[in-house]
Design an enzyme around this catalytic site. Structure first.
Site, PDB file in Angstrom:
ATOM      1  N   ARG A  77       0.841  -1.192   0.000  1.00 32.98           N
ATOM      2  CA  ARG A  77       0.000   0.000   0.000  1.00 32.98           C
ATOM      3  C   ARG A  77       0.879   1.247   0.000  1.00 32.98           C
ATOM      4  NH1 ARG A  77      -4.759  -1.756   4.337  1.00 32.98           N
ATOM      5  NH2 ARG A  77      -5.293  -3.713   3.288  1.00 32.98           N
ATOM      6  N   ARG A 132       2.237   1.226  10.156  1.00 29.92           N
ATOM      7  CA  ARG A 132       1.778   1.643   8.823  1.00 29.92           C
ATOM      8  C   ARG A 132       2.940   1.557   7.832  1.00 29.92           C
ATOM      9  NH1 ARG A 132      -2.984   4.220   8.057  1.00 29.92           N
ATOM     10  NH2 ARG A 132      -3.071   4.754  10.259  1.00 29.92           N
ATOM     11  N   GLU A 164      -6.329  -0.587  15.720  1.00 28.30           N
ATOM     12  CA  GLU A 164      -6.939  -1.553  14.806  1.00 28.30           C
ATOM     13  C   GLU A 164      -5.953  -2.647  14.409  1.00 28.30           C
ATOM     14  OE1 GLU A 164      -8.097  -1.934  10.140  1.00 28.30           O
ATOM     15  OE2 GLU A 164      -8.086   0.091  11.001  1.00 28.30           O
ATOM     16  N   ARG A 223       0.977  -6.088  12.701  1.00 29.85           N
ATOM     17  CA  ARG A 223       0.391  -5.437  13.873  1.00 29.85           C
ATOM     18  C   ARG A 223       0.238  -6.410  15.037  1.00 29.85           C
ATOM     19  NH1 ARG A 223      -3.769  -0.594  12.083  1.00 29.85           N
ATOM     20  NH2 ARG A 223      -2.364   0.368  10.556  1.00 29.85           N
ATOM     21  N   SER A 225     -10.236  -5.694  10.367  1.00 25.58           N
ATOM     22  CA  SER A 225     -11.553  -5.195   9.969  1.00 25.58           C
ATOM     23  C   SER A 225     -12.294  -6.339   9.311  1.00 25.58           C
ATOM     24  CB  SER A 225     -11.435  -4.034   8.975  1.00 25.58           C
ATOM     25  OG  SER A 225     -11.088  -2.836   9.615  1.00 25.58           O
TER      26      SER A 225
END
Length: 437
Positions: free
Chosen positions: A270, A285, A357, A404, A360
């Site tokens: 990403r 990130r 987070e 994460r 999801s």
């Protein structure tokens, strides 16, 4: 993608639905309806011209057979005019259809009525909490500091951001030794739980995809700036959701094939466009990270229950690792582009004294299925009638984001001396190593 007939029949539902997302997109409905009317008018004109062409073409031969040359010439001129009309209106139809598709492909899904209204993540609602947040007896260190201070036998950092930056730039990391093994252990552990205990089929998908695969799952055309594109027009996957969900694209499935549950561990890429200044330190990130993804393909009436099941499958990983977390229901201002409902799972990070987070889980309804043209054929009814094919529902969720999870393990299992206790569930995957020091 959206059903143009549904928008035509109930425009207010779409106006309200898009306005609830705080996007101001409700106004686009009038443009959609105008283009739809133009498109239908063009299609009707083409059909009318086609009927004239076909009818006149059949009569030309009869006119010639009876020696009525004038009638034959008139009919031939009529056919030529009809063909010219079809070509001219056909260009109009293609242009209008392209404009309509461009609008529809750029519009987000309509969320469920009971999704909480809100502006951003501060308005998400807490669903449940598991475990007690760790309050360490000493000052918690951030995972990046822990990883950089841990060294291998040659003195190299087990979590090396500096070396990675020399190779690839910011937002990359190189893991060495037991840290790399811990990442691999987490990946294998997650796959084993999702396949052996939860019944997901493991998939090893391509990491490079074409643009139509990304259109199918909703990343294109809306989020092209978040993607990495190769020089020969492939895209690297931002998540395994893309190739795994597209495994059923352009298919008509049998009802007894559903539900289909698949999982894959892949690298994800990403660009993190728009995230300048956010989480610049550490592994939260990155441009490249590993994630175990879950994908479900279901019948419409089963998708809500499947979302609860999928969320539970993701939660099970954190419970086995004994990592405190909470589940939140995303509000209309924070929910993703393709989702009708999303549960975020947020893991506790002691150094930040907050939840972050880590997964999801979303149900997309038939939003992706329409873009991929994926349907299923219901079984015949008791009176032996054959129901029409229906679009499937698709769901996706992280089970979990490996990087994460590694961050959460380091921070929650850190010791005062900077060593890391290995969670009991991972010790067999670490070859018996119980502490990283």
């Amino acid at each position: 993608m959206h059903d143009i007939r549904a928008i035509r029949d109930n425009p207010d539902a779409y106006i309200n639905g898009w306005n609830r997302r705080k996007s101001g997109l409700g106004d686009v409905v009038s443009d959609i309806l105008a283009l739809d009317e133009q498109l239908r008018a063009a299609v009707q004109q083409i059909q009318d011209a086609e009927q004239i062409r076909n009818k006149s073409s059949k009569l030309i031969g009869k006119a010639k057979a009876t020696g009525n040359e004038d009638e034959a010439q008139r009919l031939m001129a009529e056919v030529a005019d009809a063909k010219a009309t079809m070509e001219k209106i056909g260009e109009t139809e293609s242009d209008v259809r392209a404009k309509l598709d461009a609008i529809l492909l750029g519009l987000p899904n309509i969320v469920y009525d009971d999704v909480p209204d809100g502006e951003d993540e501060d308005d998400n609602t807490e669903v449940r909490v598991w475990g007690e947040p760790n309050k360490l007896a000493f000052t918690a260190q951030e995972h990046a500091d822990l990883g950089e201070k841990l060294k291998d036998e040659k003195g190299f950092a087990l979590m090396d951001f500096e070396a990675a930056a020399k190779i690839s730039g910011a937002r990359f990391v190189a893991l060495r030794g037991k840290m790399a093994k811990l990442e691999r252990a987490l990946t294998q552990f997650m796959l084993d739980v999702q396949t052996d205990e939860h019944g997901y089929q493991e998939v090893s998908p391509p990491f490079l995809v074409r643009d139509d695969a990304l259109v199918g799952t909703g990343q294109l055309p809306k989020f092209e700036e978040d993607l990495f594109k190769t020089t020969n027009d492939f895209y690297t996957i931002p998540t395994a959701e893309v190739p795994v969900t597209n495994l059923v694209r352009e298919q008509i499935l049998a009802e007894d094939q559903l539900p289909i549950r698949m999982t894959a561990a892949t690298p994800c890429f990403r660009s993190e466009a728009g995230s300048a200044g956010r989480d610049t330190k550490g592994m939260i990130r990155l441009h490249q990270f590993t994630k175990v993804e879950m994908v479900s393909i279901t019948k419409p009436e089963e998708s809500d229950a499947e979302l609860e099941r999928m969320t539970g499958c993701a939660e099970a990983i954190l419970q086995k690792l004994e990592l405190p977390y909470r589940v939140v229901n995303l509000c209309t201002g924070d929910i993703g582009f393709g989702a009708k409902r999303t549960y975020d799972i947020e893991v506790w990070l002691p150094s930040q004294d907050t939840y972050r987070e880590i997964s999801s889980c979303s149900t997309c309804g038939d939003f992706q299925a329409r873009r991929m043209n994926t349907r299923f054929k219901p079984a015949p009814t008791e009176d032996n009638k054959k129901p029409k094919t229906q679009f499937v529902h698709t769901l996706n969720g992280s089970g979990l984001a490996v990087g994460r999870t590694l961050v959460a393990v380091l921070e929650n299992y850190q010791q005062e001396d900077g060593s890391i206790k290995v969670p009991a569930a991972l010790v067999p995957y670490m070859g018996g190593v119980e502490v990283i020091k």
